[in-house]
Enzyme design. Structure first.
Site, PDB file in Angstrom:
ATOM      1  N   SER A 151       1.100   0.668  -4.370  1.00  0.00           N
ATOM      2  CA  SER A 151       2.151   0.310  -5.330  1.00  0.00           C
ATOM      3  C   SER A 151       2.326  -1.198  -5.401  1.00  0.00           C
ATOM      4  CB  SER A 151       3.476   0.937  -4.901  1.00  0.00           C
ATOM      5  OG  SER A 151       3.350   2.329  -4.827  1.00  0.00           O
ATOM      6  N   CYS A 152       2.922  -1.622  -6.510  1.00  0.00           N
ATOM      7  CA  CYS A 152       3.275  -3.015  -6.734  1.00  0.00           C
ATOM      8  C   CYS A 152       4.159  -3.488  -5.574  1.00  0.00           C
ATOM      9  CB  CYS A 152       4.027  -3.123  -8.054  1.00  0.00           C
ATOM     10  SG  CYS A 152       4.486  -4.776  -8.518  1.00  0.00           S
ATOM     11  N   PRO A 153       3.931  -4.643  -5.033  1.00  0.00           N
ATOM     12  CA  PRO A 153       3.032  -5.722  -5.443  1.00  0.00           C
ATOM     13  C   PRO A 153       1.708  -5.745  -4.693  1.00  0.00           C
ATOM     14  CG  PRO A 153       4.529  -6.599  -3.820  1.00  0.00           C
ATOM     15  CD  PRO A 153       4.871  -5.112  -3.985  1.00  0.00           C
ATOM     16  N   LEU A 154       1.386  -4.690  -3.946  1.00  0.00           N
ATOM     17  CA  LEU A 154       0.198  -4.717  -3.083  1.00  0.00           C
ATOM     18  C   LEU A 154      -1.127  -4.958  -3.796  1.00  0.00           C
ATOM     19  CD1 LEU A 154       1.098  -2.049  -0.396  1.00  0.00           C
ATOM     20  CD2 LEU A 154       1.004  -4.521  -0.133  1.00  0.00           C
ATOM     21  N   ASP A 211      -1.946   1.418 -10.163  1.00  0.00           N
ATOM     22  CA  ASP A 211      -0.582   0.944 -10.409  1.00  0.00           C
ATOM     23  C   ASP A 211      -0.453   0.438 -11.848  1.00  0.00           C
ATOM     24  OD1 ASP A 211       2.026  -0.060 -10.142  1.00  0.00           O
ATOM     25  OD2 ASP A 211       1.275  -1.999  -9.450  1.00  0.00           O
TER      26      ASP A 211
END
Length: 80
Positions: free
Chosen positions: A17-20, A44
């Site tokens: 998921s964001c921000p990964l 994502d």
């Protein structure tokens, strides 16, 4: 170099998921030489805008981006 146009490094951030996805892409770009290309795959949806914005604000170039089903593909070229 590999297919998906052509790239030097592949990064799989699917199911993150964001921000990964963007953070991992930044880390990977730091290991590349100027002019090399990173291919990132992610699921994502927020990455579509994240990667475009990042390229505009950074020294790197978004060579291409495409959506294939639920997966997003990005080619980023490391800038100076």
């Amino acid at each position: 170099m590999n297919s998906e146009d052509s790239y030097d490094q592949y990064l799989d951030t699917r199911n993150l998921s964001c921000p990964l996805p963007l953070l991992k892409a930044k880390q990977c770009l730091n290991t590349l030489s100027i002019g090399q290309v990173l291919f990132v795959q992610t699921t994502d949806p927020g990455s579509w805008n994240d990667f475009a914005s990042y390229a505009e604000l950074s020294k790197h170039q978004l060579v291409s981006r495409k959506k294939l089903g639920n997966t997003f593909h990005f080619l980023l070229q490391k800038g100076e």
